[in-house]
Design a protein around this motif. Structure first.
Motif, PDB file in Angstrom:
ATOM      1  N   VAL A  50       0.824  -1.202   0.000  1.00 44.06           N
ATOM      2  CA  VAL A  50       0.000   0.000   0.000  1.00 44.06           C
ATOM      3  C   VAL A  50       0.857   1.249   0.000  1.00 44.06           C
ATOM      4  N   GLY A  51       0.379   2.262  -0.680  1.00 42.90           N
ATOM      5  CA  GLY A  51       1.067   3.550  -0.646  1.00 42.90           C
ATOM      6  C   GLY A  51       0.561   4.423  -1.778  1.00 42.90           C
ATOM      7  N   GLU A  52       0.891   5.719  -1.694  1.00 44.75           N
ATOM      8  CA  GLU A  52       0.416   6.639  -2.729  1.00 44.75           C
ATOM      9  C   GLU A  52       1.084   6.335  -4.068  1.00 44.75           C
ATOM     10  N   SER A  53       0.487   6.866  -5.113  1.00 50.20           N
ATOM     11  CA  SER A  53       0.999   6.690  -6.459  1.00 50.20           C
ATOM     12  C   SER A  53       2.448   7.166  -6.544  1.00 50.20           C
ATOM     13  N   GLY A  54       3.290   6.389  -7.179  1.00 53.15           N
ATOM     14  CA  GLY A  54       4.686   6.782  -7.369  1.00 53.15           C
ATOM     15  C   GLY A  54       5.611   6.364  -6.251  1.00 53.15           C
ATOM     16  N   CYS A  55       5.099   5.624  -5.252  1.00 56.16           N
ATOM     17  CA  CYS A  55       5.962   5.286  -4.113  1.00 56.16           C
ATOM     18  C   CYS A  55       6.807   4.038  -4.376  1.00 56.16           C
ATOM     19  N   GLY A  56       6.613   3.388  -5.512  1.00 58.39           N
ATOM     20  CA  GLY A  56       7.475   2.255  -5.859  1.00 58.39           C
ATOM     21  C   GLY A  56       6.808   0.891  -5.801  1.00 58.39           C
TER      22      GLY A  56
END
Ligand SMILES: Nc1ncnc2c1ncn2[C@@H]1O[C@H](COP(=O)(O)OP(=O)(O)O)[C@@H](O)[C@H]1O
Ligand SMILES: [Mg+2]
Length: 330
Positions: A50-56
Protein backbone atom coordinates in the motif's frame (compact mmCIF):
# COMPACT_ATOMS: atom_id res chain seq x y z
CA UNK A 1 -2.27 -19.40 7.55
CA UNK A 2 1.48 -18.89 7.82
CA UNK A 3 3.72 -21.81 7.00
CA UNK A 4 7.31 -22.00 8.15
CA UNK A 5 9.01 -21.08 4.91
CA UNK A 6 7.84 -18.08 2.89
CA UNK A 7 7.02 -18.62 -0.80
CA UNK A 8 8.58 -15.26 -1.55
CA UNK A 9 11.31 -13.51 0.36
CA UNK A 10 12.83 -10.12 -0.41
CA UNK A 11 16.04 -9.06 1.33
CA UNK A 12 17.17 -5.43 1.26
CA UNK A 13 15.93 -4.64 -2.24
CA UNK A 14 17.16 -1.45 -3.90
CA UNK A 15 16.04 -0.26 -7.34
CA UNK A 16 16.90 3.03 -8.97
CA UNK A 17 16.34 4.52 -12.42
CA UNK A 18 18.76 6.93 -14.08
CA UNK A 19 17.25 10.35 -14.79
CA UNK A 20 17.83 12.03 -18.14
CA UNK A 21 20.36 14.83 -17.96
CA UNK A 22 19.01 18.37 -18.37
CA UNK A 23 22.34 19.55 -19.80
CA UNK A 24 25.62 17.87 -20.79
CA UNK A 25 28.13 17.25 -17.98
CA UNK A 26 25.34 17.32 -15.39
CA UNK A 27 26.01 14.92 -12.55
CA UNK A 28 24.27 11.57 -12.94
CA UNK A 29 20.99 11.53 -11.04
CA UNK A 30 18.78 8.63 -9.98
CA UNK A 31 15.19 8.10 -8.96
CA UNK A 32 15.38 5.91 -5.88
CA UNK A 33 12.25 3.90 -6.62
CA UNK A 34 12.81 1.20 -3.97
CA UNK A 35 15.20 1.56 -1.03
CA UNK A 36 16.08 -1.29 1.27
CA UNK A 37 12.76 -3.14 1.29
CA UNK A 38 12.60 -6.58 2.89
CA UNK A 39 9.47 -8.68 3.20
CA UNK A 40 8.14 -12.22 3.28
CA UNK A 41 5.04 -13.57 1.60
CA UNK A 42 3.68 -16.91 2.80
CA UNK A 43 2.00 -19.55 0.69
CA UNK A 44 -1.71 -19.05 0.19
CA UNK A 45 -1.85 -15.60 1.74
CA UNK A 46 -2.82 -12.25 0.25
CA UNK A 47 -0.07 -9.78 0.99
CA UNK A 48 -0.97 -6.12 0.65
CA UNK A 49 1.36 -3.46 -0.71
CA UNK A 50 0.00 0.00 0.00
CA UNK A 51 1.07 3.55 -0.65
CA UNK A 52 0.42 6.64 -2.73
CA UNK A 53 1.00 6.69 -6.46
CA UNK A 54 4.69 6.78 -7.37
CA UNK A 55 5.96 5.29 -4.11
CA UNK A 56 7.47 2.25 -5.86
CA UNK A 57 4.79 -0.44 -5.53
CA UNK A 58 4.82 -1.59 -9.16
CA UNK A 59 8.60 -1.44 -9.35
CA UNK A 60 8.89 -3.62 -6.26
CA UNK A 61 6.28 -6.07 -7.59
CA UNK A 62 8.10 -6.29 -10.91
CA UNK A 63 11.30 -7.32 -9.15
CA UNK A 64 9.48 -10.32 -7.70
CA UNK A 65 8.53 -11.42 -11.23
CA UNK A 66 12.07 -11.01 -12.51
CA UNK A 67 10.82 -8.26 -14.89
CA UNK A 68 12.70 -5.51 -13.06
CA UNK A 69 16.38 -5.88 -12.19
CA UNK A 70 17.48 -4.94 -8.70
CA UNK A 71 20.50 -2.73 -7.93
CA UNK A 72 21.17 -4.85 -4.87
CA UNK A 73 19.38 -7.25 -2.58
CA UNK A 74 18.18 -10.82 -2.91
CA UNK A 75 14.87 -12.36 -3.89
CA UNK A 76 13.98 -15.96 -3.11
CA UNK A 77 10.97 -17.61 -4.71
CA UNK A 78 9.85 -21.13 -3.90
CA UNK A 79 13.18 -21.98 -2.31
CA UNK A 80 15.37 -20.66 -5.13
CA UNK A 81 17.22 -17.39 -5.49
CA UNK A 82 15.54 -15.49 -8.31
CA UNK A 83 18.21 -12.78 -8.32
CA UNK A 84 20.91 -15.37 -9.05
CA UNK A 85 19.16 -17.12 -11.96
CA UNK A 86 20.24 -17.13 -15.58
CA UNK A 87 17.71 -16.44 -18.33
CA UNK A 88 16.70 -20.07 -18.77
CA UNK A 89 16.17 -20.65 -15.05
CA UNK A 90 14.23 -17.40 -14.80
CA UNK A 91 11.90 -18.40 -17.64
CA UNK A 92 11.27 -21.69 -15.88
CA UNK A 93 10.50 -19.96 -12.58
CA UNK A 94 8.25 -17.41 -14.28
CA UNK A 95 5.85 -20.16 -15.28
CA UNK A 96 4.71 -20.26 -11.68
CA UNK A 97 4.13 -16.49 -11.59
CA UNK A 98 1.65 -14.26 -13.32
CA UNK A 99 0.19 -10.79 -13.01
CA UNK A 100 -3.04 -9.01 -13.69
CA UNK A 101 -2.93 -5.41 -14.70
CA UNK A 102 -4.48 -2.25 -13.41
CA UNK A 103 -5.97 -1.26 -16.72
CA UNK A 104 -7.81 -4.05 -18.55
CA UNK A 105 -8.75 -1.55 -21.26
CA UNK A 106 -5.23 -1.19 -22.58
CA UNK A 107 -3.77 -4.52 -21.46
CA UNK A 108 -5.91 -6.60 -23.86
CA UNK A 109 -4.97 -6.33 -27.53
CA UNK A 110 -8.19 -5.24 -29.30
CA UNK A 111 -7.33 -7.18 -32.46
CA UNK A 112 -6.96 -10.51 -30.68
CA UNK A 113 -9.95 -12.72 -29.94
CA UNK A 114 -10.63 -13.78 -26.35
CA UNK A 115 -9.35 -17.23 -27.29
CA UNK A 116 -6.06 -15.76 -28.57
CA UNK A 117 -5.66 -13.68 -25.41
CA UNK A 118 -6.53 -16.33 -22.83
CA UNK A 119 -4.55 -19.12 -24.52
CA UNK A 120 -1.44 -17.01 -25.18
CA UNK A 121 0.52 -18.36 -22.19
CA UNK A 122 -0.10 -21.93 -23.48
CA UNK A 123 1.02 -20.91 -26.97
CA UNK A 124 4.22 -19.37 -25.61
CA UNK A 125 4.93 -22.49 -23.59
CA UNK A 126 4.23 -24.70 -26.63
CA UNK A 127 3.24 -28.36 -26.94
CA UNK A 128 -0.54 -27.90 -26.99
CA UNK A 129 -2.88 -28.66 -29.88
CA UNK A 130 -5.45 -26.04 -30.88
CA UNK A 131 -8.21 -28.24 -29.46
CA UNK A 132 -6.44 -28.57 -26.12
CA UNK A 133 -5.93 -24.82 -25.98
CA UNK A 134 -9.59 -24.14 -26.77
CA UNK A 135 -10.67 -26.61 -24.14
CA UNK A 136 -8.47 -25.06 -21.45
CA UNK A 137 -9.38 -21.51 -22.43
CA UNK A 138 -13.09 -22.39 -22.29
CA UNK A 139 -12.63 -23.92 -18.86
CA UNK A 140 -10.85 -20.81 -17.59
CA UNK A 141 -13.59 -18.56 -18.99
CA UNK A 142 -16.17 -20.55 -17.04
CA UNK A 143 -14.01 -20.19 -13.93
CA UNK A 144 -14.10 -16.41 -14.20
CA UNK A 145 -17.83 -16.20 -14.87
CA UNK A 146 -17.76 -15.95 -18.67
CA UNK A 147 -18.73 -18.69 -21.12
CA UNK A 148 -17.26 -20.83 -23.86
CA UNK A 149 -19.31 -18.82 -26.35
CA UNK A 150 -17.14 -15.77 -25.56
CA UNK A 151 -14.00 -17.40 -27.00
CA UNK A 152 -14.43 -15.95 -30.48
CA UNK A 153 -15.49 -12.49 -29.43
CA UNK A 154 -13.20 -9.47 -29.15
CA UNK A 155 -12.31 -7.26 -26.16
CA UNK A 156 -14.46 -4.39 -27.45
CA UNK A 157 -17.57 -6.55 -26.89
CA UNK A 158 -16.97 -6.56 -23.13
CA UNK A 159 -17.41 -4.19 -20.21
CA UNK A 160 -14.48 -3.18 -17.99
CA UNK A 161 -15.32 -5.79 -15.36
CA UNK A 162 -15.62 -8.51 -18.02
CA UNK A 163 -12.31 -7.42 -19.55
CA UNK A 164 -10.65 -7.82 -16.16
CA UNK A 165 -12.19 -11.32 -15.95
CA UNK A 166 -10.55 -12.11 -19.29
CA UNK A 167 -7.24 -10.84 -17.87
CA UNK A 168 -7.68 -13.08 -14.84
CA UNK A 169 -8.45 -16.12 -17.06
CA UNK A 170 -5.28 -15.45 -19.02
CA UNK A 171 -3.20 -15.11 -15.85
CA UNK A 172 -4.51 -18.32 -14.33
CA UNK A 173 -4.48 -20.66 -17.33
CA UNK A 174 -1.03 -22.03 -16.41
CA UNK A 175 -2.16 -22.47 -12.78
CA UNK A 176 0.49 -20.20 -11.26
CA UNK A 177 1.51 -20.39 -7.61
CA UNK A 178 1.94 -16.65 -7.31
CA UNK A 179 -0.08 -13.79 -8.75
CA UNK A 180 0.67 -10.08 -8.65
CA UNK A 181 -2.54 -8.08 -8.66
CA UNK A 182 -1.43 -4.53 -9.44
CA UNK A 183 -4.39 -2.33 -8.49
CA UNK A 184 -6.74 -4.79 -10.22
CA UNK A 185 -9.93 -2.82 -9.68
CA UNK A 186 -8.84 0.80 -9.56
CA UNK A 187 -9.58 1.40 -13.26
CA UNK A 188 -13.01 -0.22 -13.00
CA UNK A 189 -16.42 1.10 -12.15
CA UNK A 190 -16.98 1.03 -8.39
CA UNK A 191 -20.07 -1.13 -8.88
CA UNK A 192 -17.97 -4.11 -10.05
CA UNK A 193 -15.13 -3.86 -7.50
CA UNK A 194 -16.70 -6.32 -5.06
CA UNK A 195 -17.47 -8.88 -7.78
CA UNK A 196 -13.91 -8.89 -9.09
CA UNK A 197 -12.42 -9.04 -5.59
CA UNK A 198 -14.74 -11.92 -4.65
CA UNK A 199 -13.76 -13.74 -7.82
CA UNK A 200 -10.07 -13.32 -6.96
CA UNK A 201 -10.70 -14.62 -3.44
CA UNK A 202 -12.64 -17.66 -4.72
CA UNK A 203 -9.95 -18.53 -7.25
CA UNK A 204 -7.24 -18.13 -4.62
CA UNK A 205 -8.93 -20.65 -2.40
CA UNK A 206 -9.64 -23.09 -5.20
CA UNK A 207 -6.11 -23.07 -6.64
CA UNK A 208 -4.14 -22.12 -3.50
CA UNK A 209 -2.56 -19.09 -5.15
CA UNK A 210 -0.45 -16.59 -3.24
CA UNK A 211 -1.31 -12.97 -4.04
CA UNK A 212 0.77 -9.83 -3.89
CA UNK A 213 -2.05 -7.33 -3.85
CA UNK A 214 -1.18 -3.72 -4.68
CA UNK A 215 -3.65 -1.07 -3.73
CA UNK A 216 -3.97 2.45 -2.46
CA UNK A 217 -7.31 1.56 -0.89
CA UNK A 218 -6.86 0.53 2.71
CA UNK A 219 -10.48 -0.56 3.07
CA UNK A 220 -9.93 -3.25 0.44
CA UNK A 221 -6.64 -4.29 1.99
CA UNK A 222 -8.25 -4.64 5.40
CA UNK A 223 -10.88 -6.92 3.90
CA UNK A 224 -8.74 -9.29 1.89
CA UNK A 225 -5.11 -9.20 3.08
CA UNK A 226 -3.51 -11.08 5.93
CA UNK A 227 -0.30 -9.07 6.01
CA UNK A 228 0.67 -5.68 4.74
CA UNK A 229 3.54 -3.37 3.87
CA UNK A 230 2.99 0.38 3.85
CA UNK A 231 5.41 2.09 1.50
CA UNK A 232 6.35 5.74 1.23
CA UNK A 233 8.87 6.97 -1.30
CA UNK A 234 10.47 3.62 -1.84
CA UNK A 235 10.78 2.76 1.84
CA UNK A 236 8.94 0.58 4.32
CA UNK A 237 7.02 2.67 6.86
CA UNK A 238 5.05 -0.08 8.57
CA UNK A 239 4.94 -3.83 7.99
CA UNK A 240 3.22 -6.81 9.55
CA UNK A 241 -0.10 -8.48 10.31
CA UNK A 242 -3.06 -6.58 8.93
CA UNK A 243 -5.07 -7.10 12.13
CA UNK A 244 -2.30 -5.65 14.27
CA UNK A 245 -1.63 -2.67 12.01
CA UNK A 246 -5.31 -1.79 11.78
CA UNK A 247 -5.83 -2.23 15.52
CA UNK A 248 -2.76 -0.18 16.33
CA UNK A 249 -1.45 1.89 13.39
CA UNK A 250 1.69 3.52 14.73
CA UNK A 251 3.38 5.24 11.82
CA UNK A 252 2.04 8.77 11.25
CA UNK A 253 1.87 7.98 7.52
CA UNK A 254 -0.21 4.82 8.03
CA UNK A 255 -2.50 6.76 10.35
CA UNK A 256 -2.90 9.51 7.78
CA UNK A 257 -3.77 6.97 5.07
CA UNK A 258 -6.26 5.31 7.37
CA UNK A 259 -7.95 8.46 8.54
CA UNK A 260 -8.56 9.42 4.93
CA UNK A 261 -10.43 6.15 4.31
CA UNK A 262 -12.07 5.17 7.56
CA UNK A 263 -13.72 8.40 8.55
CA UNK A 264 -15.98 6.86 11.15
CA UNK A 265 -13.89 3.90 12.19
CA UNK A 266 -10.70 5.67 13.06
CA UNK A 267 -12.05 9.01 14.15
CA UNK A 268 -13.20 7.63 17.44
CA UNK A 269 -9.63 6.81 18.36
CA UNK A 270 -7.56 9.22 16.34
CA UNK A 271 -8.15 12.66 14.99
CA UNK A 272 -8.40 12.99 11.28
CA UNK A 273 -4.91 13.70 9.97
CA UNK A 274 -4.41 15.83 6.91
CA UNK A 275 -1.06 15.46 5.22
CA UNK A 276 0.70 18.75 4.79
CA UNK A 277 3.79 19.86 2.96
CA UNK A 278 5.40 19.02 -0.31
CA UNK A 279 6.02 15.57 -1.65
CA UNK A 280 9.83 15.33 -1.67
CA UNK A 281 11.73 14.71 -4.88
CA UNK A 282 12.48 11.03 -5.45
CA UNK A 283 15.67 12.13 -7.21
CA UNK A 284 18.55 11.84 -4.77
CA UNK A 285 16.30 12.18 -1.71
CA UNK A 286 17.72 14.18 1.25
CA UNK A 287 19.01 12.31 4.29
CA UNK A 288 16.62 11.65 7.15
CA UNK A 289 13.25 10.01 7.35
CA UNK A 290 11.54 10.16 3.94
CA UNK A 291 8.32 11.35 5.54
CA UNK A 292 9.96 14.56 6.82
CA UNK A 293 8.23 17.66 5.54
CA UNK A 294 4.79 16.04 5.60
CA UNK A 295 4.82 14.31 8.96
CA UNK A 296 2.50 15.87 11.54
CA UNK A 297 4.71 14.55 14.34
CA UNK A 298 8.10 15.55 12.97
CA UNK A 299 10.86 16.35 15.46
CA UNK A 300 14.16 18.13 14.73
CA UNK A 301 16.13 14.88 15.03
CA UNK A 302 14.07 13.16 12.29
CA UNK A 303 16.31 14.66 9.60
CA UNK A 304 19.46 13.16 11.10
CA UNK A 305 19.35 9.74 9.52
CA UNK A 306 17.01 7.03 8.37
CA UNK A 307 14.92 5.38 11.08
CA UNK A 308 15.51 1.62 11.38
CA UNK A 309 12.66 -0.86 11.12
CA UNK A 310 11.77 -1.86 14.68
CA UNK A 311 9.50 -4.70 15.84
CA UNK A 312 7.10 -3.07 18.28
CA UNK A 313 5.03 -6.20 18.87
CA UNK A 314 5.16 -9.66 17.34
CA UNK A 315 4.80 -9.42 13.53
CA UNK A 316 4.38 -5.65 13.60
CA UNK A 317 7.27 -3.45 12.46
CA UNK A 318 7.58 0.29 12.09
CA UNK A 319 10.23 2.62 10.77
CA UNK A 320 9.86 5.84 12.74
CA UNK A 321 12.14 7.73 15.13
CA UNK A 322 9.35 7.81 17.69
CA UNK A 323 10.23 4.15 18.30
CA UNK A 324 13.98 4.31 17.73
CA UNK A 325 15.50 7.68 18.51
CA UNK A 326 18.68 8.56 16.61
CA UNK A 327 21.82 7.65 18.53
CA UNK A 328 22.80 11.27 19.16
CA UNK A 329 19.59 11.77 21.13
CA UNK A 330 20.12 8.89 23.51
N1 LIG B 1 11.07 2.59 -16.11
C1 LIG B 1 11.23 3.67 -15.33
N2 LIG B 1 12.13 4.62 -15.63
C2 LIG B 1 12.31 5.70 -14.84
N3 LIG B 1 11.62 5.92 -13.70
C3 LIG B 1 10.70 5.01 -13.34
C4 LIG B 1 10.44 3.84 -14.14
N4 LIG B 1 9.46 3.12 -13.53
C5 LIG B 1 9.13 3.80 -12.42
N5 LIG B 1 9.86 4.92 -12.30
C6 LIG B 1 9.81 5.90 -11.20
O1 LIG B 1 9.95 5.17 -9.99
C7 LIG B 1 9.07 5.65 -8.99
C8 LIG B 1 8.14 4.53 -8.54
O2 LIG B 1 7.24 4.20 -9.58
P1 LIG B 1 6.17 3.01 -9.49
O3 LIG B 1 6.87 1.78 -9.04
O4 LIG B 1 5.47 2.93 -10.78
O5 LIG B 1 5.19 3.52 -8.35
P2 LIG B 1 3.70 3.06 -7.97
O6 LIG B 1 3.44 1.74 -8.63
O7 LIG B 1 3.71 3.00 -6.48
O8 LIG B 1 2.78 4.13 -8.46
C9 LIG B 1 8.35 6.84 -9.60
O9 LIG B 1 9.04 8.02 -9.23
C10 LIG B 1 8.46 6.59 -11.08
O10 LIG B 1 8.42 7.79 -11.80
MG1 LIG C 1 1.91 1.25 -9.96
Amino acid sequence: MQKNEPLLKLENIHVSFPVKKDYPFQKKRFVRAVSDVSLEVFEGETFGLVGESGCGKSTLANTTLGIQKVDSGKIFFDGQELTAMNKKQLNEARRKMQMIFQDPFSSLNPRFSVFDIVSEPLRILGGYTREQMREQAAEMLREVGLSEGDLDRFPSDFSGGQKQRIGIARALILKPKYLVCDEPVSALDVSVHAQILNLLMDLQEKYNITYLFISHNLAVVKRICSRLLVMYFGKTMEYGDVDKIFANPVHPYTRALMSAVFDTDIDSKHERIRLQGEVPSPINPPPGCRFCGRCPEEEPFCKQGEPPLVEIEENHFVSCFKYAKPKTEE
